[in-house]
Scaffold this motif. Structure first.
Motif, PDB file in Angstrom:
ATOM      1  N   ASN A  53     -67.674 -37.494 -66.129  1.00  0.00           N
ATOM      2  CA  ASN A  53     -66.536 -36.565 -66.123  1.00  0.00           C
ATOM      3  C   ASN A  53     -65.255 -37.368 -65.885  1.00  0.00           C
ATOM      4  O   ASN A  53     -65.014 -37.846 -64.776  1.00  0.00           O
ATOM      5  CB  ASN A  53     -66.728 -35.515 -65.034  1.00  0.00           C
ATOM      6  CG  ASN A  53     -65.593 -34.506 -64.990  1.00  0.00           C
ATOM      7  OD1 ASN A  53     -64.596 -34.630 -65.701  1.00  0.00           O
ATOM      8  ND2 ASN A  53     -65.731 -33.492 -64.140  1.00  0.00           N
ATOM      9  N   GLU A  54     -64.438 -37.492 -66.908  1.00  0.00           N
ATOM     10  CA  GLU A  54     -63.236 -38.328 -66.808  1.00  0.00           C
ATOM     11  C   GLU A  54     -62.291 -37.871 -65.704  1.00  0.00           C
ATOM     12  O   GLU A  54     -61.632 -38.686 -65.053  1.00  0.00           O
ATOM     13  CB  GLU A  54     -62.509 -38.337 -68.157  1.00  0.00           C
ATOM     14  CG  GLU A  54     -61.323 -39.273 -68.204  1.00  0.00           C
ATOM     15  CD  GLU A  54     -60.698 -39.368 -69.583  1.00  0.00           C
ATOM     16  OE1 GLU A  54     -59.489 -39.650 -69.666  1.00  0.00           O
ATOM     17  OE2 GLU A  54     -61.433 -39.157 -70.583  1.00  0.00           O
ATOM     18  N   GLU A  58     -59.985 -39.639 -60.864  1.00  0.00           N
ATOM     19  CA  GLU A  58     -58.727 -39.618 -60.104  1.00  0.00           C
ATOM     20  C   GLU A  58     -58.960 -40.007 -58.648  1.00  0.00           C
ATOM     21  O   GLU A  58     -58.043 -40.466 -57.969  1.00  0.00           O
ATOM     22  CB  GLU A  58     -58.096 -38.230 -60.186  1.00  0.00           C
ATOM     23  CG  GLU A  58     -57.637 -37.847 -61.594  1.00  0.00           C
ATOM     24  CD  GLU A  58     -57.063 -36.448 -61.652  1.00  0.00           C
ATOM     25  OE1 GLU A  58     -57.006 -35.790 -60.576  1.00  0.00           O
ATOM     26  OE2 GLU A  58     -56.660 -36.006 -62.744  1.00  0.00           O
ATOM     27  N   ALA A  59     -60.184 -39.868 -58.180  1.00  0.00           N
ATOM     28  CA  ALA A  59     -60.505 -40.189 -56.776  1.00  0.00           C
ATOM     29  C   ALA A  59     -60.837 -41.673 -56.592  1.00  0.00           C
ATOM     30  O   ALA A  59     -61.040 -42.119 -55.462  1.00  0.00           O
ATOM     31  CB  ALA A  59     -61.688 -39.340 -56.302  1.00  0.00           C
ATOM     32  N   LEU A  60     -60.883 -42.436 -57.693  1.00  0.00           N
ATOM     33  CA  LEU A  60     -61.265 -43.841 -57.599  1.00  0.00           C
ATOM     34  C   LEU A  60     -60.072 -44.779 -57.836  1.00  0.00           C
ATOM     35  O   LEU A  60     -59.255 -44.528 -58.727  1.00  0.00           O
ATOM     36  CB  LEU A  60     -62.355 -44.162 -58.624  1.00  0.00           C
ATOM     37  CG  LEU A  60     -63.717 -43.507 -58.423  1.00  0.00           C
ATOM     38  CD1 LEU A  60     -64.639 -43.873 -59.576  1.00  0.00           C
ATOM     39  CD2 LEU A  60     -64.325 -43.937 -57.099  1.00  0.00           C
ATOM     40  N   PRO A  61     -59.986 -45.875 -57.080  1.00  0.00           N
ATOM     41  CA  PRO A  61     -58.883 -46.830 -57.248  1.00  0.00           C
ATOM     42  C   PRO A  61     -59.180 -47.863 -58.330  1.00  0.00           C
ATOM     43  O   PRO A  61     -59.205 -49.076 -58.075  1.00  0.00           O
ATOM     44  CB  PRO A  61     -58.802 -47.475 -55.861  1.00  0.00           C
ATOM     45  CG  PRO A  61     -60.227 -47.493 -55.381  1.00  0.00           C
ATOM     46  CD  PRO A  61     -60.851 -46.225 -55.928  1.00  0.00           C
ATOM     47  N   LEU A  62     -59.405 -47.398 -59.564  1.00  0.00           N
ATOM     48  CA  LEU A  62     -59.798 -48.312 -60.632  1.00  0.00           C
ATOM     49  C   LEU A  62     -58.782 -49.432 -60.850  1.00  0.00           C
ATOM     50  O   LEU A  62     -59.147 -50.589 -61.053  1.00  0.00           O
ATOM     51  CB  LEU A  62     -59.974 -47.544 -61.948  1.00  0.00           C
ATOM     52  CG  LEU A  62     -61.358 -46.981 -62.270  1.00  0.00           C
ATOM     53  CD1 LEU A  62     -61.345 -46.338 -63.638  1.00  0.00           C
ATOM     54  CD2 LEU A  62     -62.429 -48.051 -62.189  1.00  0.00           C
ATOM     55  N   GLY A  77     -77.394 -42.544 -71.971  1.00  0.00           N
ATOM     56  CA  GLY A  77     -76.179 -41.874 -72.434  1.00  0.00           C
ATOM     57  C   GLY A  77     -75.107 -41.847 -71.370  1.00  0.00           C
ATOM     58  O   GLY A  77     -73.934 -42.113 -71.639  1.00  0.00           O
ATOM     59  N   ALA A  78     -75.495 -41.548 -70.123  1.00  0.00           N
ATOM     60  CA  ALA A  78     -74.539 -41.511 -69.021  1.00  0.00           C
ATOM     61  C   ALA A  78     -73.951 -42.894 -68.774  1.00  0.00           C
ATOM     62  O   ALA A  78     -72.758 -43.032 -68.473  1.00  0.00           O
ATOM     63  CB  ALA A  78     -75.220 -40.991 -67.754  1.00  0.00           C
ATOM     64  N   ALA A  79     -74.780 -43.929 -68.912  1.00  0.00           N
ATOM     65  CA  ALA A  79     -74.302 -45.292 -68.711  1.00  0.00           C
ATOM     66  C   ALA A  79     -73.263 -45.662 -69.759  1.00  0.00           C
ATOM     67  O   ALA A  79     -72.221 -46.272 -69.452  1.00  0.00           O
ATOM     68  CB  ALA A  79     -75.475 -46.271 -68.757  1.00  0.00           C
ATOM     69  N   ILE A  80     -73.509 -45.285 -71.006  1.00  0.00           N
ATOM     70  CA  ILE A  80     -72.572 -45.598 -72.090  1.00  0.00           C
ATOM     71  C   ILE A  80     -71.271 -44.829 -71.926  1.00  0.00           C
ATOM     72  O   ILE A  80     -70.175 -45.380 -72.073  1.00  0.00           O
ATOM     73  CB  ILE A  80     -73.225 -45.298 -73.458  1.00  0.00           C
ATOM     74  CG1 ILE A  80     -74.362 -46.290 -73.709  1.00  0.00           C
ATOM     75  CG2 ILE A  80     -72.194 -45.363 -74.575  1.00  0.00           C
ATOM     76  CD1 ILE A  80     -75.209 -45.956 -74.932  1.00  0.00           C
ATOM     77  N   ILE A  81     -71.377 -43.535 -71.600  1.00  0.00           N
ATOM     78  CA  ILE A  81     -70.170 -42.719 -71.411  1.00  0.00           C
ATOM     79  C   ILE A  81     -69.349 -43.239 -70.243  1.00  0.00           C
ATOM     80  O   ILE A  81     -68.117 -43.333 -70.324  1.00  0.00           O
ATOM     81  CB  ILE A  81     -70.558 -41.234 -71.188  1.00  0.00           C
ATOM     82  CG1 ILE A  81     -71.156 -40.658 -72.466  1.00  0.00           C
ATOM     83  CG2 ILE A  81     -69.340 -40.422 -70.742  1.00  0.00           C
ATOM     84  CD1 ILE A  81     -71.755 -39.276 -72.295  1.00  0.00           C
ATOM     85  N   ILE A  86     -64.375 -45.936 -68.299  1.00  0.00           N
ATOM     86  CA  ILE A  86     -63.745 -47.015 -67.529  1.00  0.00           C
ATOM     87  C   ILE A  86     -62.887 -47.889 -68.442  1.00  0.00           C
ATOM     88  O   ILE A  86     -61.768 -48.272 -68.085  1.00  0.00           O
ATOM     89  CB  ILE A  86     -64.820 -47.860 -66.819  1.00  0.00           C
ATOM     90  CG1 ILE A  86     -65.568 -47.003 -65.793  1.00  0.00           C
ATOM     91  CG2 ILE A  86     -64.192 -49.074 -66.121  1.00  0.00           C
ATOM     92  CD1 ILE A  86     -66.841 -47.651 -65.268  1.00  0.00           C
ATOM     93  N   LYS A  87     -63.405 -48.197 -69.652  1.00  0.00           N
ATOM     94  CA  LYS A  87     -62.640 -48.981 -70.622  1.00  0.00           C
ATOM     95  C   LYS A  87     -61.347 -48.271 -70.998  1.00  0.00           C
ATOM     96  O   LYS A  87     -60.302 -48.912 -71.172  1.00  0.00           O
ATOM     97  CB  LYS A  87     -63.479 -49.204 -71.884  1.00  0.00           C
ATOM     98  CG  LYS A  87     -64.530 -50.269 -71.768  1.00  0.00           C
ATOM     99  CD  LYS A  87     -63.951 -51.667 -71.976  1.00  0.00           C
ATOM    100  CE  LYS A  87     -63.536 -51.866 -73.432  1.00  0.00           C
ATOM    101  NZ  LYS A  87     -63.033 -53.253 -73.652  1.00  0.00           N
ATOM    102  N   LYS A  88     -61.417 -46.962 -71.108  1.00  0.00           N
ATOM    103  CA  LYS A  88     -60.246 -46.175 -71.491  1.00  0.00           C
ATOM    104  C   LYS A  88     -59.201 -46.137 -70.386  1.00  0.00           C
ATOM    105  O   LYS A  88     -57.996 -46.224 -70.645  1.00  0.00           O
ATOM    106  CB  LYS A  88     -60.674 -44.741 -71.844  1.00  0.00           C
ATOM    107  CG  LYS A  88     -59.515 -43.813 -72.165  1.00  0.00           C
ATOM    108  CD  LYS A  88     -60.010 -42.392 -72.420  1.00  0.00           C
ATOM    109  CE  LYS A  88     -58.846 -41.436 -72.659  1.00  0.00           C
ATOM    110  NZ  LYS A  88     -59.317 -40.040 -72.882  1.00  0.00           N
ATOM    111  N   LEU A  89     -59.644 -46.045 -69.144  1.00  0.00           N
ATOM    112  CA  LEU A  89     -58.722 -45.820 -68.028  1.00  0.00           C
ATOM    113  C   LEU A  89     -58.142 -47.097 -67.414  1.00  0.00           C
ATOM    114  O   LEU A  89     -57.133 -47.035 -66.714  1.00  0.00           O
ATOM    115  CB  LEU A  89     -59.427 -45.018 -66.927  1.00  0.00           C
ATOM    116  CG  LEU A  89     -59.867 -43.601 -67.290  1.00  0.00           C
ATOM    117  CD1 LEU A  89     -60.567 -42.953 -66.101  1.00  0.00           C
ATOM    118  CD2 LEU A  89     -58.676 -42.756 -67.727  1.00  0.00           C
TER     119      LEU A  89
END
Length: 235
Positions: A53-54, A58-62, A77-81, A86-89
């Motif tokens: 869930n993208e 918001e709760a993580l300090p990426l 599937g969950a691992a790929i998503i 993470i790549k997007k954000l």
């Protein structure tokens, strides 16, 4: 370092604890609250959330994180998503677990070059790789000596190995050189792969973007990567 581990199964939990014990600030993430409760007192932070869930990110300090490990092992599937989100954000370095050859292919297509297979690699070994933060990849021989991939220094570019004495100055032994080349897959998609040139010869010329595979004492490798002054500051 600040590290986020997604997936707190056997491998992910062992890795999160091992990284914490070696001095890192670790956030463990899993959607299973029972797994979170098992590890919450053993690492810096543990969060129960659905990493597919993208909005939950918001709760993580990426953006303030040094590395992310996607260690999800029950749902490909969950691992790929999770990896895709993470790549997007963020631009954080991602180390991702692969569950099958197809998973490997998908991760490579996404530009993930640090791929691990827990069936072949222990959490302890991956901890050492992550902690050796100045190198690209490494193989820890024992507590003192390592075979590491390091970037060639600009002062090496365009020179033959016969002309260089600076590698000897760092007391490192050059094993081989890794270079990138373009490759097409079965459907014609281009990708960049890394290949070894084999045994280097005295007339081998160091090119920009070359990766040197060296053997040496851990402190000597760190000195090479950081420079003497920076290494002394961190020591």
């Amino acid at each position: 370092m600040k590290i986020i581990v997604f997936g707190l199964g056997n491998f992910g939990m062992s890795l999160a604890i091992s990284l914490t014990e070696t001095g890192n600030e670790v956030i463990g993430v899993d959607k299973n609250i029972e797994k979170v409760n098992l590890v919450k007192d053993k690492i810096s932070h543990a969060i129960a959330m659905d990493s597919t869930n993208e909005l939950s990110y918001e709760a993580l300090p990426l953006k303030d994180t040094d590395k992310v490990v996607v260690a999800i092992g029950e749902n490909e599937g969950a691992a790929i998503i999770t990896t895709a989100i993470i790549k997007k954000l963020s631009d954080v370095k991602i180390i991702s677990r692969a569950l099958s050859p197809i998973h490997d292919t998908v991760l490579e297509a996404m530009g993930i070059h640090s791929i691990v297979h827990p069936e072949q690699e222990s959490a302890d070994r991956l901890t050492k790789q992550i902690n050796f933060k100045s190198t690209l990849e490494n193989y820890q021989l024992d507590d003192n000596y390592t075979i590491s991939e390091v970037k060639a220094k600009p002062e090496f570019f365009g020179k033959t190995l016969a002309e260089l004495d600076t590698i000897d100055k760092y007391r490192l032994t050059l094993i081989t050189i890794i270079r990138k080349r373009e490759k097409k897959n079965l459907i014609g998609k281009k990708s960049i792969i890394k290949e070894s040139i084999g045994r280097p010869a005295p007339l081998t010329v160091i090119l920009e973007d070359d990766i040197l595979v060296v053997y040496g004492y851990n402190k000597d490798i760190e000195t090479y990567c950081l420079g003497q002054e920076e290494y002394q500051k961190r020591s």
